[in-house]
Design a protein around this motif. Structure first.
Motif, short mmCIF file in Angstrom:
data_model
loop_
_atom_site.label_atom_id
_atom_site.label_comp_id
_atom_site.label_asym_id
_atom_site.label_seq_id
_atom_site.Cartn_x
_atom_site.Cartn_y
_atom_site.Cartn_z
N ALA A 98 0.85 -1.19 0.00
CA ALA A 98 0.00 0.00 0.00
C ALA A 98 0.88 1.23 0.00
O ALA A 98 2.02 1.20 0.48
N GLU A 99 0.35 2.32 -0.56
CA GLU A 99 1.10 3.58 -0.57
C GLU A 99 0.79 4.37 0.69
O GLU A 99 -0.38 4.51 1.07
N PRO A 100 1.82 4.88 1.35
CA PRO A 100 1.58 5.62 2.60
C PRO A 100 1.24 7.08 2.34
O PRO A 100 1.59 7.66 1.30
N GLU A 101 0.55 7.67 3.29
CA GLU A 101 0.40 9.12 3.37
C GLU A 101 1.13 9.55 4.63
O GLU A 101 0.73 9.20 5.73
N GLY A 102 2.21 10.27 4.47
CA GLY A 102 3.03 10.60 5.61
C GLY A 102 4.02 9.50 5.91
O GLY A 102 4.47 8.78 5.01
N ARG A 112 11.94 6.08 0.38
CA ARG A 112 10.65 6.66 0.80
C ARG A 112 9.97 7.33 -0.39
O ARG A 112 8.74 7.21 -0.55
N GLU A 113 10.73 8.01 -1.22
CA GLU A 113 10.14 8.63 -2.42
C GLU A 113 9.60 7.57 -3.37
O GLU A 113 8.56 7.77 -4.02
N CYS A 114 10.29 6.43 -3.44
CA CYS A 114 9.86 5.37 -4.35
C CYS A 114 8.52 4.77 -3.95
O CYS A 114 7.84 4.15 -4.78
N MET A 115 8.13 4.91 -2.68
CA MET A 115 6.91 4.28 -2.20
C MET A 115 5.65 4.92 -2.74
O MET A 115 4.56 4.34 -2.64
N LEU A 150 3.16 -2.03 -6.52
CA LEU A 150 2.67 -2.77 -5.36
C LEU A 150 2.71 -4.27 -5.61
O LEU A 150 2.58 -4.72 -6.75
N ASP A 151 2.89 -5.01 -4.54
CA ASP A 151 2.87 -6.47 -4.58
C ASP A 151 3.91 -7.03 -5.56
O ASP A 151 3.66 -8.02 -6.25
N SER A 152 5.06 -6.38 -5.59
CA SER A 152 6.14 -6.78 -6.50
C SER A 152 7.48 -6.68 -5.77
O SER A 152 7.58 -5.98 -4.75
N PRO A 153 8.51 -7.33 -6.30
CA PRO A 153 9.84 -7.21 -5.69
C PRO A 153 10.31 -5.76 -5.67
O PRO A 153 10.02 -4.99 -6.58
N LEU A 154 11.03 -5.39 -4.62
CA LEU A 154 11.53 -4.04 -4.46
C LEU A 154 13.00 -3.95 -4.84
O LEU A 154 13.72 -4.93 -4.86
N VAL A 190 26.19 22.61 -2.04
CA VAL A 190 25.94 21.37 -2.78
C VAL A 190 24.67 20.77 -2.21
O VAL A 190 24.61 20.45 -1.02
N TRP A 191 23.66 20.60 -3.05
CA TRP A 191 22.37 20.09 -2.59
C TRP A 191 22.26 18.61 -2.97
O TRP A 191 22.16 18.26 -4.14
N CYS A 192 22.30 17.77 -1.95
CA CYS A 192 22.34 16.33 -2.16
C CYS A 192 21.00 15.66 -1.88
O CYS A 192 20.67 14.65 -2.52
N GLY A 193 20.22 16.18 -0.92
CA GLY A 193 18.97 15.54 -0.55
C GLY A 193 18.04 16.51 0.14
O GLY A 193 18.39 17.65 0.44
N ALA A 194 16.81 16.03 0.40
CA ALA A 194 15.80 16.87 1.05
C ALA A 194 14.93 15.98 1.94
O ALA A 194 13.74 15.83 1.73
N VAL A 195 15.56 15.37 2.94
CA VAL A 195 14.85 14.38 3.76
C VAL A 195 13.66 14.98 4.49
O VAL A 195 12.74 14.26 4.88
N SER A 196 13.66 16.29 4.67
CA SER A 196 12.53 16.93 5.37
C SER A 196 11.25 16.85 4.56
O SER A 196 10.16 17.06 5.10
N THR A 197 11.33 16.55 3.27
CA THR A 197 10.15 16.55 2.41
C THR A 197 9.66 15.16 2.04
O THR A 197 8.58 15.02 1.47
N TYR A 198 10.42 14.12 2.32
CA TYR A 198 10.13 12.81 1.75
C TYR A 198 8.81 12.22 2.24
O TYR A 198 8.14 11.49 1.49
N ASN A 199 8.41 12.50 3.48
CA ASN A 199 7.18 11.92 4.01
C ASN A 199 5.94 12.70 3.63
O ASN A 199 4.82 12.23 3.88
#
Length: 333
Positions: free
Chosen positions: A12-16, A52-55, A61-65, A238-247
């Protein structure tokens, strides 16, 4: 010869924030390898923030990750992959996988370099740090450097690499007092702060009253605003990531209020994706392996034991329960 295997599917896809109920453990059988394939028993699995972005809309869904993995070849019909070889591949979240020579890389073996390092300091997180500092920031000896999320996989690799490259004052932010101590006492940061202790811009200004030459940004939002405020004229971010936004990708934070200071201070702000730099993997290993063997560079890892803990490890990583790279160990190499 067939092999019984276990795997994790997203159901299932999460919200948050994701939870355990968004995943399911499944079992099945893999056939014996056919011409051009090899059967790999996975030993180490990587769980990473990008997952987390991939989710939401990337993983079926219901497939190998997908995920970075290190395994041992236990049967092979591919002359490029011999039984006993340790290999890197991307069929993660499972105990066994069928791979081809194109999909798997045979790992070199060096005394003093643990195989798990190819998922941490010599893996995607290490390569992210290497690209960020040597290619994007072009860090020079004496340059002062601020790293956000400095106690994570990329941050701990970047902090140690910066010292090897001759960085000057080294400052990091982290999410707990224990992580702050780890940065200063174990990894050689000159200063660090817990971003929960106040506005990040103020905390960084206190740690770096004269500003910094380079910022490695892994969080986004308030942390990016603080980086723009702290970097000196003609500095680099250098901007590598944005973990504050992933959820909560549907509600990204507002743009930094000081964004125009990028112009006013002639700052170079550049983002990158590590997947565009696989050609630097060998160069990175040649430069870093001697430092690992000497003890100057330490793979900083949090290890969860057992395939049954892979979902727990992933969720813990998203909650910031790890220091360094989060890795799941299925068996020793």
């Amino acid at each position: 010869m067939t092999v019984r295997f276990s795997a994790v599917h997203q159901v299932a896809e999460p919200e948050g924030m994701p939870a355990a109920e968004h995943f399911a453990f499944v079992t099945g059988e893999l056939p014996a390898p056919t011409a051009g394939t090899a059967l790999v028993e996975n030993l180490y699995l990587s769980v990473d923030p990008y997952m987390r972005e991939c989710m939401n809309g990337v993983w079926a869904l219901d497939s190998p990750l997908e995920g970075r993995s290190i395994g041992r070849v236990i049967a092979s019909e591919d002359p490029r992959l011999a039984v006993g070889d340790l290999v890197f591949h991307r069929q993660g979240w499972r105990t066994h996988a069928l791979v081809t020579g194109e999909e798997a890389r045979v790992l070199p073996r060096h005394d003093g370099v643990p195989p798990s390092a190819y998922l941490s300091i010599l893996g995607g997180t290490g390569l992210s740090a290497y690209v960020a500092l040597t290619r994007i920031a072009r860090l020079e000896p004496g340059d002062s450097l601020y790293i956000s999320a400095a106690a994570g996989g990329v941050g701990t690799a970047a902090g140690q690499l910066a010292r090897i490259l001759g960085a000057g004052r080294l400052i990091g932010s982290a999410g707990s007092a224990a992580k702050v101590r780890h940065l200063v006492e174990d990894l050689g940061f000159d200063a660090a702060f817990d971003y929960h202790d106040g506005p990040v811009t103020e905390l960084l200004a206190k740690a770096a009253p004269d500003g910094v030459d380079v910022c490695l940004e892994n969080v986004g939002g308030e942390h990016l605003e603080a980086a723009i405020d702290a970097v000196r004229s003609h500095g680099r971010i250098v901007w590598c990531g944005a973990v504050s936004t992933y959820n909560d990708p549907g509600r990204p934070p507002a743009a930094p209020r000081n964004l125009y200071d990028v112009v006013g201070k002639s700052i170079r702000l550049e983002g990158f994706l590590v997947r565009n730099y696989p050609h630097l993997q060998e160069e990175m290993e040649e430069r870093l392996v001697p430092h690992i063997r000497s003890g100057a560079l330490v793979p900083d890892e949090t290890v969860a034991d057992g395939f049954g803990r892979v979902v727990e490890a992933f969720l813990g990583m998203l909650r910031g329960e790890n220091t360094g790279k989060m890795i799941v160990r299925l068996a020793d190499a």
